[in-house]
Scaffold this active site. Structure first.
Site, short mmCIF file in Angstrom:
data_model
loop_
_atom_site.label_atom_id
_atom_site.label_comp_id
_atom_site.label_asym_id
_atom_site.label_seq_id
_atom_site.Cartn_x
_atom_site.Cartn_y
_atom_site.Cartn_z
N GLU A 1 0.74 -1.30 0.10
CA GLU A 1 -0.07 0.01 -0.03
C GLU A 1 0.86 1.24 0.01
OE1 GLU A 1 -2.68 0.28 3.40
OE2 GLU A 1 -3.54 2.09 2.71
N CYS B 1 0.99 -14.39 -13.54
CA CYS B 1 1.18 -13.95 -14.77
C CYS B 1 0.25 -13.52 -15.64
CB CYS B 1 1.90 -15.21 -15.31
SG CYS B 1 3.33 -15.64 -14.40
#
Length: 343
Positions: free
Chosen positions: A97, A123
């Site tokens: 964050e 991915c």
């Protein structure tokens, strides 16, 4: 899933000049290779990967994504302040964050009206982001979306080498769960996806299909912090489940696109290694179709793997105007998205 108004306006990528060869990795691992009596050359023989790139230690994913985004915008008529949506879609992030997209937004000087967020799906992140952005363009919510990925496999490689050299319990059986880590490379990519009205001549994203098999979510898991990731993979089972999911997704994508295999001029898979590519294309009956691969010299570059392979194939002139291109994406979890693009 069908799109009528979504195009790939431009794209760009960034690569380090520094190579880390499979032979050099094995040289670093020579104590454990000698202990377990593993033959030299095993890593390249098993994966088809001879080298991967490495960024300098301390390089942040946001730096990489910013460089790729600048290359993408340089190839575009769209100005940075005209971007409506920025998605940071790589596995690697600066921190948990705030969103790494916020750092890229600041680096690029995007408009305060631009929506930003991180999208994480192993991915498959960039392909996921294309679908999200495509739906927002179709709905009329946005006109332009910048999708970026900055993958840095260096910390995972280094932590894996350290684990293999210092963990006394490593044997010929349990070393297998770390082999996939040694295939990971580094790359940064960016796509600018727009409404077709902004670029009538650009490749069209036609649509495709998405499918999920979450029963396989335990087969590849990463943990740790953003600078020292630890990952364990059951490669054999992951390949088996992935092939089955990919086959189902391709069947659904063909139905949605009204395609048969003979309609496909060029096909690109996620760049994991030679075994994954061979079995994927054979199972989809696309093994005779034109393709291109980057894993031999870049390794598995995560969410940038399929995008940079598409970009390099275009650079080399392998994809012709009007070609139907199949993008076969998959990510641990497992999720698969297959898209059709008319170049």
């Amino acid at each position: 899933m069908k799109f009528n108004n979504v195009v790939i306006h431009s794209f760009g990528y960034d690569l380090s000049e520094t190579e880390f060869t499979s032979a050099a990795i094995e040289q670093r691992l020579s104590p454990i290779y000698e202990k377990l009596k593993l033959p030299e050359g095993r890593l390249e023989l098993m994966t088809g990967i001879s080298a991967r790139r490495q960024w300098a230690p301390g390089t942040k994913p946001s730096d990489l994504s910013t460089a790729a985004a600048r290359a993408c915008l340089k190839n575009s008529q769209i100005k940075a302040e005209e971007i409506d949506l920025l998605v940071h879609a790589s596995v690697c992030r600066d921190f948990l964050e705030p969103a790494t997209a916020s750092v890229v937004h600041a680096n690029l000087g995007l408009s305060p009206k631009a929506m930003i967020f991180d999208l994480s799906n192993a991915c498959l992140g960039v392909i996921n982001a294309i679908v999200v952005a495509g739906n927002m363009i179709e709905s009329g919510q946005i006109k332009t979306a910048l999708i970026v990925s900055g993958e840095n496999g260096g910390p995972l490689l280094e932590s894996t080498i350290n684990e293999l050299l210092t963990n006394p319990s490593i044997d010929r059986k349990n070393i297998k769960k770390y082999i996939a880590n040694l295939t990971i490379g580094s790359a940064a990519t960016a796509f600018l996806i727009t409404h077709k009205d902004l670029s009538l001549d650009s490749p069209r994203v036609l649509g495709g299909a998405v499918m999920t098999d979450s029963s396989a979510n335990h087969l590849c898991r990463g943990d740790g912090n953003t600078h020292s990731l630890v990952m364990e993979t059951d490669s054999e089972e992951l390949l088996k489940y992935g092939i089955a999911l990919g086959k189902d997704t391709w069947m659904l994508a063909k139905n949605n696109l009204s395609w048969t295999n003979s309609d496909v001029d060029f096909v690109l898979t996620h760049q994991v290694g030679s075994a994954h590519e061979k079995l994927s294309l054979e199972s989809l009956e696309l093994d005779k179709t034109n393709t291109f691969r980057t894993y031999p010299f870049l390794g598995n570059t995560g969410s940038s793997a399929l995008p940079i392979t598409l970009m390099m194939a275009n650079e080399k002139g392998l994809i012709k105007k009007g070609d139907n291109v199949a993008l076969l994406g998959i990510g641990s979890g497992l999720s698969s998205i297959m898209l059709g693009v008319q170049w």
